[in-house]
Design an enzyme around this catalytic site. Structure first.
Site, short mmCIF file in Angstrom:
data_model
loop_
_atom_site.label_atom_id
_atom_site.label_comp_id
_atom_site.label_asym_id
_atom_site.label_seq_id
_atom_site.Cartn_x
_atom_site.Cartn_y
_atom_site.Cartn_z
N GLN A 94 -2.48 6.23 -10.08
CA GLN A 94 -2.55 4.91 -8.87
C GLN A 94 -3.79 4.40 -8.97
OE1 GLN A 94 -1.47 6.75 -5.37
NE2 GLN A 94 -1.74 5.02 -4.17
N HIS B 46 4.07 1.99 -3.88
CA HIS B 46 4.35 1.05 -4.51
C HIS B 46 5.49 2.27 -5.39
CE1 HIS B 46 0.50 1.47 -6.31
NE2 HIS B 46 0.95 1.18 -7.35
N HIS C 125 7.06 1.56 -8.89
CA HIS C 125 7.88 0.20 -10.44
C HIS C 125 9.06 0.78 -11.03
CE1 HIS C 125 2.75 0.43 -11.79
NE2 HIS C 125 2.47 1.64 -10.91
#
Ligand code: 5GP
Ligand code: ZN
Length: 115
Positions: free
Chosen positions: A95, A101, A103
């Site tokens: 990270q 987030h 992916h």
């Protein structure tokens, strides 16, 4: 709330440009600047949460939406039905941006295990 030092909060605010794929009042999807597959995009909540381990129960529905939206837009964006979904948590796991987030990677054979 916006985190002044957060790259993805700046993208949400429009202070840093991104190639957006989808946006509504709660989530934003945009192409990754350094793709690790032919198709590689990110889906983020507009709420600043530093990562999966920082989630609280009240974030569960929001992150569920991140997953649903990402899967739904993959097909319309050249990925089809086969893709990898990744959340990295912590520097030791890769990270680098501390705004949660997801992916989505696809457009080639996504082998398993990933290594
Ligand atoms: P992490 O390594 O934290 O799981 O993922 C962060 C991702 O953000 C990386 O894949 C990286 O390429 C992407 N990224 C970093 N900076 C930017 C940027 O300014 N714009 C875009 N679109 N992606 C970025
Ligand atoms: Zn942020």
């Amino acid at each position: 709330a916006m985190n002044e030092n957060c790259l993805f909060c700046k993208i949400i605010k429009g202070d840093i440009p991104a190639k957006k794929i989808y946006e509504d009042d709660e989530v934003l999807a945009f192409w990754d600047i350094a793709p690790q597959a032919p198709k590689h995009f990110l889906v983020i909540p507009k709420k600043h949460i530093s990562g999966p381990a920082a989630m609280t129960e009240e974030d569960e529905q929001l992150i569920g939406k991140v997953i649903r939206v990402g899967a739904a837009i993959a097909g319309e964006n050249g990925i089809g039905d086969d893709f990898r979904v990744v959340f990295n948590n912590g520097a030791g796991a890769g990270q680098t941006v501390f705004h949660i987030h997801m992916h989505i990677l696809g457009g080639r054979a996504m082998n398993w295990p990933p290594g």
